[in-house]
Design an enzyme around this catalytic site. Structure first.
Site, PDB file in Angstrom:
ATOM      1  N   ARG A 103       0.882  -1.181   0.000  1.00  0.00           N
ATOM      2  CA  ARG A 103       0.000   0.000   0.000  1.00  0.00           C
ATOM      3  C   ARG A 103       0.910   1.217   0.000  1.00  0.00           C
ATOM      4  O   ARG A 103       1.699   1.427   0.919  1.00  0.00           O
ATOM      5  CB  ARG A 103      -0.902  -0.007   1.238  1.00  0.00           C
ATOM      6  CG  ARG A 103      -1.608   1.316   1.427  1.00  0.00           C
ATOM      7  CD  ARG A 103      -2.752   1.248   2.403  1.00  0.00           C
ATOM      8  NE  ARG A 103      -3.900   0.603   1.802  1.00  0.00           N
ATOM      9  CZ  ARG A 103      -5.148   0.674   2.290  1.00  0.00           C
ATOM     10  NH1 ARG A 103      -5.395   1.348   3.393  1.00  0.00           N
ATOM     11  NH2 ARG A 103      -6.138   0.069   1.665  1.00  0.00           N
ATOM     12  N   HIS A 130      -7.196   0.906  -6.650  1.00  0.00           N
ATOM     13  CA  HIS A 130      -7.425   0.018  -5.491  1.00  0.00           C
ATOM     14  C   HIS A 130      -8.090  -1.264  -6.020  1.00  0.00           C
ATOM     15  O   HIS A 130      -9.255  -1.540  -5.738  1.00  0.00           O
ATOM     16  CB  HIS A 130      -8.326   0.745  -4.484  1.00  0.00           C
ATOM     17  CG  HIS A 130      -8.335   0.139  -3.118  1.00  0.00           C
ATOM     18  ND1 HIS A 130      -7.550  -0.945  -2.764  1.00  0.00           N
ATOM     19  CD2 HIS A 130      -9.045   0.468  -2.000  1.00  0.00           C
ATOM     20  CE1 HIS A 130      -7.780  -1.245  -1.500  1.00  0.00           C
ATOM     21  NE2 HIS A 130      -8.669  -0.416  -1.018  1.00  0.00           N
ATOM     22  N   GLN A 133     -10.011  -3.897  -3.786  1.00  0.00           N
ATOM     23  CA  GLN A 133     -11.331  -3.464  -3.331  1.00  0.00           C
ATOM     24  C   GLN A 133     -12.402  -3.794  -4.367  1.00  0.00           C
ATOM     25  O   GLN A 133     -13.501  -4.220  -4.044  1.00  0.00           O
ATOM     26  CB  GLN A 133     -11.306  -1.948  -3.068  1.00  0.00           C
ATOM     27  CG  GLN A 133     -12.621  -1.389  -2.572  1.00  0.00           C
ATOM     28  CD  GLN A 133     -12.982  -1.890  -1.183  1.00  0.00           C
ATOM     29  OE1 GLN A 133     -12.170  -1.798  -0.268  1.00  0.00           O
ATOM     30  NE2 GLN A 133     -14.184  -2.424  -1.013  1.00  0.00           N
ATOM     31  N   ASP A 224     -17.038   7.371  -2.209  1.00  0.00           N
ATOM     32  CA  ASP A 224     -15.820   7.174  -1.410  1.00  0.00           C
ATOM     33  C   ASP A 224     -15.536   8.494  -0.705  1.00  0.00           C
ATOM     34  O   ASP A 224     -16.124   9.537  -1.045  1.00  0.00           O
ATOM     35  CB  ASP A 224     -14.656   6.779  -2.351  1.00  0.00           C
ATOM     36  CG  ASP A 224     -13.348   6.495  -1.603  1.00  0.00           C
ATOM     37  OD1 ASP A 224     -13.402   6.207  -0.388  1.00  0.00           O
ATOM     38  OD2 ASP A 224     -12.274   6.581  -2.239  1.00  0.00           O
ATOM     39  N   CYS A 264     -16.401   1.575  -0.010  1.00  0.00           N
ATOM     40  CA  CYS A 264     -15.215   0.774   0.328  1.00  0.00           C
ATOM     41  C   CYS A 264     -14.834   0.913   1.798  1.00  0.00           C
ATOM     42  O   CYS A 264     -14.143   0.063   2.333  1.00  0.00           O
ATOM     43  CB  CYS A 264     -14.043   1.158  -0.573  1.00  0.00           C
ATOM     44  SG  CYS A 264     -13.469   2.852  -0.351  1.00  0.00           S
ATOM     45  N   ARG A 292     -13.542  -8.487   1.287  1.00  0.00           N
ATOM     46  CA  ARG A 292     -12.113  -8.261   1.051  1.00  0.00           C
ATOM     47  C   ARG A 292     -11.332  -9.521   1.420  1.00  0.00           C
ATOM     48  O   ARG A 292     -10.409  -9.934   0.716  1.00  0.00           O
ATOM     49  CB  ARG A 292     -11.607  -7.073   1.892  1.00  0.00           C
ATOM     50  CG  ARG A 292     -12.158  -5.717   1.486  1.00  0.00           C
ATOM     51  CD  ARG A 292     -11.638  -5.274   0.143  1.00  0.00           C
ATOM     52  NE  ARG A 292     -10.186  -5.227   0.089  1.00  0.00           N
ATOM     53  CZ  ARG A 292      -9.440  -4.233   0.557  1.00  0.00           C
ATOM     54  NH1 ARG A 292     -10.006  -3.181   1.093  1.00  0.00           N
ATOM     55  NH2 ARG A 292      -8.115  -4.261   0.469  1.00  0.00           N
TER      56      ARG A 292
END
Ligand code: CP
Ligand code: NVA
Length: 307
Positions: A103, A130, A133, A224, A264, A292
């Site tokens: 990340r 991402h 996700q 988001d 998310c 996830r």
């Protein structure tokens, strides 16, 4: 050379659907307490340059359920933070571990790491994408029966999540409306890429400035945070600039009456989504978060079989 998972752009529709199916199968087994140790004795290095709740927990629990172990490496604690080159770090870590998830900020750092890594590298969020996700998000759409020619609307910042939705929709061939305020549009390169994938997949990608137009009649509404990690200093300006983008009852009522809401997480109630909407759609949102775990187990097993 290892196959990495850095962006959905590098994967075919069939491959993405295979990973999601594998995740669904593993989820079913997990619920029945069947744990196939497909990554027995394998080690996943987990490099974090940013905070995380879901990504860290899902990868660490996921690799352990598959019989392997996760090694949490905060970037502050490894020599990268003191200037050791990524290409050296990549060669060292990949000589001892079997998979690496990272990340980070720039997508180019992931690409540099992957270039020198002898084992698969997974993008666990960058400023650009991402993809993990989106595997969980699509898995959730499958489970909530929203994959038969769905229309999805993303309203909010043109960020890593928006880019990933653009790639998922244009690869899989579903319709996507994106609404962002002026000045917060998606990257034009990513949009061009999505338009070009959409030509062969049949996806209809539309860009709006009015979120209400974007959500009209859709089956899935998603958003988001307006302030992604690394943008904390712009918080107040962003909150002002995103006025009118709150997903609340009024906004959701424009979507199809059976529309689901996805996020998310982490969510900032009262900014991008109201508390009422998040709580009303808690079932989908927290299934999405749990997914996830299962989607990434699918991904890790798929990468092992592919490499
Ligand atoms: N959605 C997501 O990636 O959450 P974390 O930042 O908590 O990992
Ligand atoms: N866009 C957000 C996603 C968090 C999971 C961020 O990058 O901070």
């Amino acid at each position: 050379m290892a196959t990495h998972f850095l962006s959905l752009k590098d994967f075919t529709k069939e491959q993405i659907l295979n990973i999601v199916s594998l995740g669904l199968e593993i989820k079913k087994n997990t619920k029945n307490k069947i744990f196939n140790k497909e990554l027995e004795n394998k080690t996943l290095a987990m490099i974090f340059e940013k905070s995380s709740t879901r990504t860290r927990v899902s990868f660490e629990v996921g690799i352990s359920q598959l019989g392997g172990s996760g090694l949490f490496l905060s970037s502050n604690d490894i020599q990268i933070s003191r200037g050791e080159p990524i290409k050296d770090t990549a060669r060292v870590i990949s000589s001892m571990c079997d998979l690496v998830m990272i990340r980070t900020y720039e997508q180019s750092k992931l690409e540099e790491f992957a270039k020198y890594s002898s084992v698969p590298v997974i993008n666990a969020l960058s400023d650009s994408y991402h993809p993990c996700q989106l595997l969980a998000d699509y898995m959730t759409m499958v489970e909530f029966d929203k994959t038969d020619n769905p229309k999805v609307a993303y309203v909010g910042d043109g960020n890593n999540m928006t880019h990933s939705w653009l790639l998922l929709a244009s690869k899989l061939g579903f319709d996507l409306n994106v609404a962002t305020p002026k000045g917060y549009e998606v990257d034009s390169d990513v949009l061009d890429m999505a338009y070009s994938f959409a030509k062969s997949s049949g996806s209809n990608i539309k860009i709006f400035n009015d979120p209400r137009e974007a959500v009209r009649g859709v089956d899935v509404v998603t958003t988001d945070t307006w302030v992604s990690m690394g943008q904390e200093e712009e918080k107040q300006k962003r909150i002002n600039d995103f006025a009118g983008y709150l997903v609340d009852d009024k906004m959701m009522s424009l979507a199809h009456k059976d529309a689901i809401f996805l996020h998310c997480l982490p969510a900032y109630r009262g900014q991008e989504v109201s508390d009422e909407i998040l709580e009303k759609h808690a079932k989908t949102v927290f299934t999405e978060a749990e997914n996830r775990l299962h989607a990434q187990k699918g991904l890790m097993v798929w990468l092992k079989n592919f490499n």
